[in-house]
Design a protein around this motif. Sequence first.
Motif, PDB file in Angstrom:
ATOM      1  N   ALA A   1       0.826  -1.209   0.000  1.00  0.00           N
ATOM      2  CA  ALA A   1       0.000   0.000   0.000  1.00  0.00           C
ATOM      3  C   ALA A   1       0.855   1.251   0.000  1.00  0.00           C
ATOM      4  N   VAL A   2       0.287   2.328  -0.491  1.00  0.00           N
ATOM      5  CA  VAL A   2       0.918   3.642  -0.379  1.00  0.00           C
ATOM      6  C   VAL A   2      -0.092   4.608   0.219  1.00  0.00           C
ATOM      7  N   ARG A   3       0.425   5.566   0.968  1.00  0.00           N
ATOM      8  CA  ARG A   3      -0.405   6.631   1.528  1.00  0.00           C
ATOM      9  C   ARG A   3       0.090   7.952   0.987  1.00  0.00           C
ATOM     10  N   GLY A   4      -0.831   8.784   0.528  1.00  0.00           N
ATOM     11  CA  GLY A   4      -0.406  10.086   0.022  1.00  0.00           C
ATOM     12  C   GLY A   4      -1.572  11.031  -0.112  1.00  0.00           C
TER      13      GLY A   4
ATOM     14  N   GLY B   1       5.309   4.559   1.343  1.00  0.00           N
ATOM     15  CA  GLY B   1       4.923   3.184   1.085  1.00  0.00           C
ATOM     16  C   GLY B   1       5.622   2.680  -0.153  1.00  0.00           C
ATOM     17  N   LEU B   2       5.401   1.412  -0.446  1.00  0.00           N
ATOM     18  CA  LEU B   2       6.111   0.802  -1.557  1.00  0.00           C
ATOM     19  C   LEU B   2       5.233   0.789  -2.799  1.00  0.00           C
ATOM     20  N   ILE B   3       5.680   1.500  -3.844  1.00  0.00           N
ATOM     21  CA  ILE B   3       4.933   1.529  -5.094  1.00  0.00           C
ATOM     22  C   ILE B   3       5.362   0.323  -5.923  1.00  0.00           C
ATOM     23  N   PRO B   4       4.400  -0.511  -6.341  1.00  0.00           N
ATOM     24  CA  PRO B   4       4.772  -1.696  -7.124  1.00  0.00           C
ATOM     25  C   PRO B   4       5.166  -1.336  -8.551  1.00  0.00           C
ATOM     26  N   ALA B   5       5.528  -2.350  -9.327  1.00  0.00           N
ATOM     27  CA  ALA B   5       5.960  -2.162 -10.717  1.00  0.00           C
ATOM     28  C   ALA B   5       4.871  -1.475 -11.535  1.00  0.00           C
ATOM     29  N   ASP B   6       5.288  -0.777 -12.570  1.00  0.00           N
ATOM     30  CA  ASP B   6       4.343  -0.122 -13.475  1.00  0.00           C
ATOM     31  C   ASP B   6       3.292  -1.111 -13.963  1.00  0.00           C
TER      32      ASP B   6
ATOM     33  N   GLU C   1      -4.295   0.471  -1.747  1.00  0.00           N
ATOM     34  CA  GLU C   1      -3.781  -0.892  -1.585  1.00  0.00           C
ATOM     35  C   GLU C   1      -3.849  -1.627  -2.918  1.00  0.00           C
ATOM     36  N   PHE C   2      -2.799  -2.376  -3.199  1.00  0.00           N
ATOM     37  CA  PHE C   2      -2.694  -3.117  -4.453  1.00  0.00           C
ATOM     38  C   PHE C   2      -2.995  -4.585  -4.191  1.00  0.00           C
TER      39      PHE C   2
END
Length: 125
Positions: A6-9, A34-39, A92-93
């Motif tokens: 997940a990322v928070r922004g 947070g951790l941004i996943p692959a494109d 969340e991904f």
Amino acid sequence: LGHLPAVRGVVVHGAARGRELGFPTANLAAESEGLIPADGVYAGWLTDAGTRYPAAISVGNNPTFDGVAQKQVEAYVLDRDIDLYDHVVDVEFQEHIRGMVAFTGIEPLVAQMRNDVDRVRALLA
Ligand code: FMN
């Protein structure tokens, strides 16, 4: 791990093209945590003020429009028109759907986005 990446922004103004395309997106500020996943395109969730909404999420630099240098996280909340500007949201991904594609124009992009949203709806139902 027991939870989704997940990322928070904070939600900022993007190119404001999304509404024209029929899929307005909440664009997260570049300095999100947070951790941004692959494109690519993901089925996932956007949480605003304690409410979790199903979302189709795009990660990348929108290569169809020779646009942004920065990798962007944009979430289209399914079937709702909510004003999220300046809100701090969690994205969340849950599932990767496909990679980012440089389409030859707006029409094929929009057709693909419709398809993505249908898949996201089915996956999250
Ligand atoms: N942009 C691309 O260039 N290629 C893609 O494959 C692509 N797939 C997307 C899939 C979904 C489900 C969503 C919501 C967006 C996708 N985008 C893709 C990003 C759109 O280009 C972007 O949302 C649109 O240009 C609006 O940008 P803006 O919010 O900065 O106005």
